[in-house]
Scaffold this active site. Structure first.
Site, PDB file in Angstrom:
ATOM      1  N   TYR A  59       0.859  -1.191   0.000  1.00  0.00           N
ATOM      2  CA  TYR A  59       0.000   0.000   0.000  1.00  0.00           C
ATOM      3  C   TYR A  59       0.888   1.233   0.000  1.00  0.00           C
ATOM      4  O   TYR A  59       1.891   1.287   0.719  1.00  0.00           O
ATOM      5  CB  TYR A  59      -0.887   0.014   1.250  1.00  0.00           C
ATOM      6  CG  TYR A  59      -2.309  -0.374   0.948  1.00  0.00           C
ATOM      7  CD1 TYR A  59      -3.037   0.333  -0.006  1.00  0.00           C
ATOM      8  CD2 TYR A  59      -2.930  -1.432   1.597  1.00  0.00           C
ATOM      9  CE1 TYR A  59      -4.350  -0.013  -0.301  1.00  0.00           C
ATOM     10  CE2 TYR A  59      -4.241  -1.780   1.307  1.00  0.00           C
ATOM     11  CZ  TYR A  59      -4.945  -1.071   0.354  1.00  0.00           C
ATOM     12  OH  TYR A  59      -6.236  -1.408   0.060  1.00  0.00           O
ATOM     13  N   GLU A  61      -0.536   4.886  -0.444  1.00  0.00           N
ATOM     14  CA  GLU A  61      -1.289   6.127  -0.658  1.00  0.00           C
ATOM     15  C   GLU A  61      -0.355   7.329  -0.581  1.00  0.00           C
ATOM     16  O   GLU A  61       0.477   7.417   0.334  1.00  0.00           O
ATOM     17  CB  GLU A  61      -2.387   6.290   0.404  1.00  0.00           C
ATOM     18  CG  GLU A  61      -3.660   5.521   0.090  1.00  0.00           C
ATOM     19  CD  GLU A  61      -3.690   4.148   0.718  1.00  0.00           C
ATOM     20  OE1 GLU A  61      -2.604   3.586   0.980  1.00  0.00           O
ATOM     21  OE2 GLU A  61      -4.806   3.644   0.945  1.00  0.00           O
ATOM     22  N   ASP A 206      -7.547  13.013 -24.844  1.00  0.00           N
ATOM     23  CA  ASP A 206      -7.581  11.616 -24.398  1.00  0.00           C
ATOM     24  C   ASP A 206      -6.967  10.776 -25.523  1.00  0.00           C
ATOM     25  O   ASP A 206      -7.590  10.580 -26.573  1.00  0.00           O
ATOM     26  CB  ASP A 206      -9.033  11.209 -24.128  1.00  0.00           C
ATOM     27  CG  ASP A 206      -9.168   9.748 -23.714  1.00  0.00           C
ATOM     28  OD1 ASP A 206      -8.204   8.977 -23.894  1.00  0.00           O
ATOM     29  OD2 ASP A 206     -10.254   9.377 -23.244  1.00  0.00           O
ATOM     30  N   THR A 232      -4.963   5.356 -21.439  1.00  0.00           N
ATOM     31  CA  THR A 232      -4.755   4.032 -20.874  1.00  0.00           C
ATOM     32  C   THR A 232      -3.319   3.632 -21.216  1.00  0.00           C
ATOM     33  O   THR A 232      -2.618   4.334 -21.953  1.00  0.00           O
ATOM     34  CB  THR A 232      -5.723   2.999 -21.471  1.00  0.00           C
ATOM     35  OG1 THR A 232      -5.645   3.099 -22.895  1.00  0.00           O
ATOM     36  CG2 THR A 232      -7.138   3.209 -21.000  1.00  0.00           C
ATOM     37  N   LYS A 235      -3.243  -0.213 -24.690  1.00  0.00           N
ATOM     38  CA  LYS A 235      -3.735  -0.321 -26.075  1.00  0.00           C
ATOM     39  C   LYS A 235      -2.519  -0.270 -27.002  1.00  0.00           C
ATOM     40  O   LYS A 235      -1.684  -1.174 -26.947  1.00  0.00           O
ATOM     41  CB  LYS A 235      -4.769   0.781 -26.329  1.00  0.00           C
ATOM     42  CG  LYS A 235      -6.003   0.651 -25.409  1.00  0.00           C
ATOM     43  CD  LYS A 235      -7.107   1.618 -25.766  1.00  0.00           C
ATOM     44  CE  LYS A 235      -8.370   1.348 -24.981  1.00  0.00           C
ATOM     45  NZ  LYS A 235      -8.528   2.191 -23.787  1.00  0.00           N
ATOM     46  N   ARG A 241      -2.640  -3.182 -17.914  1.00  0.00           N
ATOM     47  CA  ARG A 241      -3.850  -2.366 -17.806  1.00  0.00           C
ATOM     48  C   ARG A 241      -3.595  -1.284 -16.769  1.00  0.00           C
ATOM     49  O   ARG A 241      -3.151  -1.554 -15.651  1.00  0.00           O
ATOM     50  CB  ARG A 241      -5.040  -3.225 -17.390  1.00  0.00           C
ATOM     51  CG  ARG A 241      -5.401  -4.220 -18.483  1.00  0.00           C
ATOM     52  CD  ARG A 241      -6.759  -4.795 -18.279  1.00  0.00           C
ATOM     53  NE  ARG A 241      -7.779  -3.904 -18.755  1.00  0.00           N
ATOM     54  CZ  ARG A 241      -8.362  -4.001 -19.955  1.00  0.00           C
ATOM     55  NH1 ARG A 241      -8.004  -4.944 -20.790  1.00  0.00           N
ATOM     56  NH2 ARG A 241      -9.306  -3.163 -20.305  1.00  0.00           N
TER      57      ARG A 241
HETATM   58  N1  DSN Z   1     -13.105  -0.154 -24.135  1.00  0.00           N
HETATM   59  C1  DSN Z   1     -12.258   0.751 -24.875  1.00  0.00           C
HETATM   60  C2  DSN Z   1     -12.338   0.525 -26.337  1.00  0.00           C
HETATM   61  O1  DSN Z   1     -12.573  -0.606 -26.723  1.00  0.00           O
HETATM   62  O2  DSN Z   1     -12.161   1.440 -27.121  1.00  0.00           O
HETATM   63  C3  DSN Z   1     -12.504   2.161 -24.557  1.00  0.00           C
HETATM   64  O3  DSN Z   1     -12.537   2.348 -23.182  1.00  0.00           O
END
Ligand code: DSN
Length: 428
Positions: A59, A61, A206, A232, A235, A241
């Site tokens: 932990y 914080e 974003d 994120t 991707k 993640r």
């Molecule tokens: N779930 C993601 C996507 O597939 O684009 C977006 O958050």
């Protein structure tokens, strides 16, 4: 701990064979299918090791040097390393917060930092390729804020910047989002900066879908333009993640307070380590070549689909994804996606702009090349893929054909081992 202590501990396969078997099944599924979900990828073995490490036990914080629990000798170094690598990769002029649990919490932190309930915010509508957290009515971002959505032009399905400007001038948003989840063209971040300046809005980019492309110079960068950049990490960036927020230094305190204690508790330190590893990987020439090929593959696949009579939205792509209306082939998006899945081609059905069909049964498919490109597939494989997609859309109920294609795809996949995939008995 001695090696004797370690060796007395059962492996996952011994301790929990059911979960071990399910993980082995997923390894196999990810190995022997063509994963075309535009938001997915293959995290490397190194990223997975860091993200599945003992760091998750701790932990912490707070932020490096200012925590609420003792014992941060290692965690502070991990978080600082992740931050410095991300600054080297994207921009040294931005403060970085690597603690958001994923993209949606990162975006919520932007609202928490800059807005009060009832404030006006603007983002690309979901039906036009935006994200739920950019103000959609089912998201708290649409329920708790006054959300004004902009869209794409009916003539060419590109973001209508004139309409964005007009709406911004009319509604004077506190926060203006530029970001997409199903938009195949580049985003003009400079134009959004100008519009935000004209109306005094905070400009948030974003880049969840495209952060790997931005890091590699394959998509124009919002750094230097946006007040805040969210993403994120799993991707095109190909990390674990997670989420990350970059902001101009004057917003650092607001963003950090919004993430913790505003929205979250202890950061997921193992994910932070995985992000640091991914940032190191993304700084290599091999990653730059990868990102370039992601776009080459997507453009080539789009061309082949056009040649085969699919209605590719905007006529092609500039990035990692293709949005295609399959109704000219006599099938809707959902049954097409389901038949393709049975044939070993995994993607998602998706609304197309101005879709006359319902979101749960739309006209289109979203097709992304990040994961298959991580396996080293190139334009020859895109040619085969276009042919398979066409065959399945023409005969979605021909189970013998789907099984034959699934077999051909398995053979092809065997020639392109995927990063981070472990096959074989006991390989959880
Ligand atoms: N779930 C993601 C996507 O597939 O684009 C977006 O958050």
């Amino acid at each position: 701990m001695t090696s004797a202590n370690v060796s007395t501990q059962p492996s996952l396969a011994a301790a929990d064979p059911e979960i071990a078997a399910l993980i082995a099944d997923e390894n196999l599924r990810e190995h022997e299918t063509l994963r075309l979900i535009a938001s997915e990828n293959y995290a490397s073995q190194a990223v997975q090791e860091a993200a599945g490490s003992v760091l998750a036990n701790k932990y912490s914080e707070g932020y490096p040097g200012k925590r609420y629990y003792e014992g941060q000798q290692v965690i502070d170094q991990v978080e600082r390393l992740a931050i410095s690598r991300l600054q080297a990769l994207f921009s040294a002029d931005y403060h970085v917060n690597v603690q958001p649990y994923s993209g949606s919490p990162a975006n919520l932190a932007v609202y928490a930092a800059f807005c009060k309930p009832g404030d006006t915010i603007m983002g690309l509508g979901l039906a036009a390729g935006g994200h739920l957290t950019h103000g959609h009515g089912v998201s708290v971002t649409g329920k708790w804020f006054h959300s004004v959505s902009y869209g794409v032009r009916e003539s060419d399905h590109r973001i209508d910047l004139d309409a964005v400007r007009a709406l911004a001038k009319e509604h004077k948003p506190k926060l203006l989002w530029a970001g997409t989840t199903a938009y195949p063209r580049t985003v003009d971040f400079a134009a959004f900066r100008e519009i935000a300046n004209e109306v005094g809005a905070i400009f948030a980019a974003d880049i969840a879908h495209i952060s790997g492309l931005v890091a590699a110079g394959e998509h124009p960068s919002p750094f230097g333009l946006a007040d805040v950049v969210t993403s994120t990490t799993h991707k095109t960036f190909r990390g674990p993640r997670g989420g990350m927020i970059f902001c101009k230094p004057e917003h650092a305190s607001a963003i950090d307070k919004a993430v913790f204690p505003g929205l979250q508790g202890g950061p997921h330190n193992a994910a932070t380590a995985g992000i640091a590893v991914a940032a190191k990987e993304a700084s290599t020439d091999a990653f730059k070549a990868y990102a370039k090929q992601v776009v080459v593959n997507a453009k080539h696949l789009a061309e082949k689909l056009v040649e085969r009579g699919f209605r590719v939205i905007t006529g092609g792509t500039d990035n990692h994804l293709i949005l295609v209306d399959v109704t000219p082939k006599g099938i809707a998006g959902k049954p097409a996606a389901q038949a393709l899945d049975r044939a070993g081609i995994v993607l998602n059905y998706n609304a197309v702009p101005f879709d006359p069909r319902k979101p749960f049964d739309p006209s289109g498919l979203r097709i992304g090349t990040p994961a298959i490109t991580s396996r080293g597939m190139g334009i020859a494989e895109m040619d085969r893929l276009a042919a398979w997609i066409d065959l399945v859309c023409q005969s979605p109920s021909d189970e013998a054909l789907l099984a034959k294609i699934a077999g051909e795809i398995k053979d092809m996949c065997n020639a392109f081992p995927a990063p981070g995939i472990r096959l074989g008995k006991g390989q959880a």
